[in-house]
Design an enzyme around this catalytic site. Structure first.
Site, short mmCIF file in Angstrom:
data_model
loop_
_atom_site.label_atom_id
_atom_site.label_comp_id
_atom_site.label_asym_id
_atom_site.label_seq_id
_atom_site.Cartn_x
_atom_site.Cartn_y
_atom_site.Cartn_z
N CYS A 196 -21.32 60.51 -8.36
CA CYS A 196 -21.77 61.85 -8.73
C CYS A 196 -23.29 61.99 -8.71
CB CYS A 196 -21.25 62.22 -10.11
SG CYS A 196 -19.46 62.45 -10.17
N ARG A 242 -23.88 69.62 -9.35
CA ARG A 242 -22.54 69.04 -9.20
C ARG A 242 -22.00 68.54 -10.54
NH1 ARG A 242 -20.65 63.70 -5.71
NH2 ARG A 242 -18.41 64.08 -5.88
#
Length: 297
Positions: A196, A242
């Protein structure tokens, strides 16, 4: 209509036939060496989320080589070859043997770039290498990095992304707290994973930005330079977006949604947000450059 189509096809075929004697053996040799290497990556390391950008970089860099090939062939016609190419070729072959035998991907895949450079030097000289420098440089982003380096650089990046995510969502009124790289949102705990907010994601976004720069080809050195530098904070911001998206998805729809299909959707958000940020910053730079040019006109 049919006659025009046939004539255009006839005009293309002789070019390929003329290229086969010179470049055919080179292509066959490179395929024999690297088809097994890339097959191992595609069925292995590149299957992971952290390394999923690898095949994309390979395809884009191959397209960039194809795109620049006619220009390189035209400009290097009759140019002398470079003897340094043989030295580069030996270095590349040694890297390949060491990387393939010891399963050291950084050498094995890196040797592909070195051998391509050697072929250009041997066949068309230093000018060919100068023309093709960006596609070869772009290939560096597909080389798997050593795990020790990735682990060393990933943790501070994840911590920074977690810190910014916590403060932004807290400012927006969400019940969020943080401990290291673990975010507590309501009754859910989310750990910011390497995929991530890690080094590989930053590399992928850097590659996206540089690919965009190569396509648009701005004439302003100031615009190119500033945009290239700003790709780093743009990549970081896209990572934050994100992680925020995944956190909000988990908070509103539950842990299953955050780890399921919507997790992949957040990956799309990453690249879309990065692209939009690059386009937005480029538009601002364009406006500034145009105002500056009018001022000095």
């Amino acid at each position: 209509m049919q006659t025009s189509s046939l004539s255009s096809r006839d005009a293309v075929i002789p070019w390929w036939r003329a290229a086969i004697p010179e470049w055919g053996p080179v292509v066959v040799g490179l395929l024999a060496l690297y088809v097994p290497s890339f097959y191992d990556l595609i069925t292995g390391l590149w299957m992971s989320e952290e390394q999923a950008h690898g095949p994309i970089i390979l395809v884009l860099s191959t397209w960039l080589l194809y795109r620049k090939w006619p220009e390189m062939m035209a400009r290097t016609e009759g140019q002398p070859s470079s003897r340094a190419g043989w030295i580069v070729a030996v270095v590349g072959l040694v890297m390949y043997v060491l990387g393939r035998s010891q399963q050291f991907s950084i050498f094995e895949i890196g040797s592909y770039i070195v051998l391509l450079a050697a072929v250009l030097l041997i066949k068309r000289g230093t000018l060919a290498l100068r023309i093709m420098w960006f596609p070869l440089f772009f290939m560096l982003f597909m080389i798997p990095l050593p795990g020790i380096l990735v682990a060393m650089l990933t943790m501070p990046m994840k911590t920074a992304v977690s810190y910014v995510t916590e403060h932004v969502l807290f400012f927006l009124g969400y019940p969020i707290a943080r401990s290291g790289v673990i975010l507590q949102m309501g009754q859910y705990q989310l750990m910011v994973a390497d995929a991530c907010a890690g080094l590989h994601t930053l590399f992928t976004l850097e590659a996206l930005g540089l690919f965009y720069l190569n396509l648009v080809r701005h004439t302003s050195a100031l615009r190119n330079g500033v945009l290239a530098i700003l790709i780093v904070p743009i990549s970081f911001t896209a990572n934050v977006i994100r992680v925020m998206t995944l956190t909000l998805i988990t908070y509103y729809f539950g842990d299953a949604a955050g780890q399921g299909f919507l997790h992949g959707f957040a990956g799309m958000v990453l690249f879309i947000s990065a692209l939009l940020l690059i386009l937005g910053v480029d538009w601002l730079l364009q406006s500034y450059v145009q105002r500056r040019e009018k001022k000095h006109a």
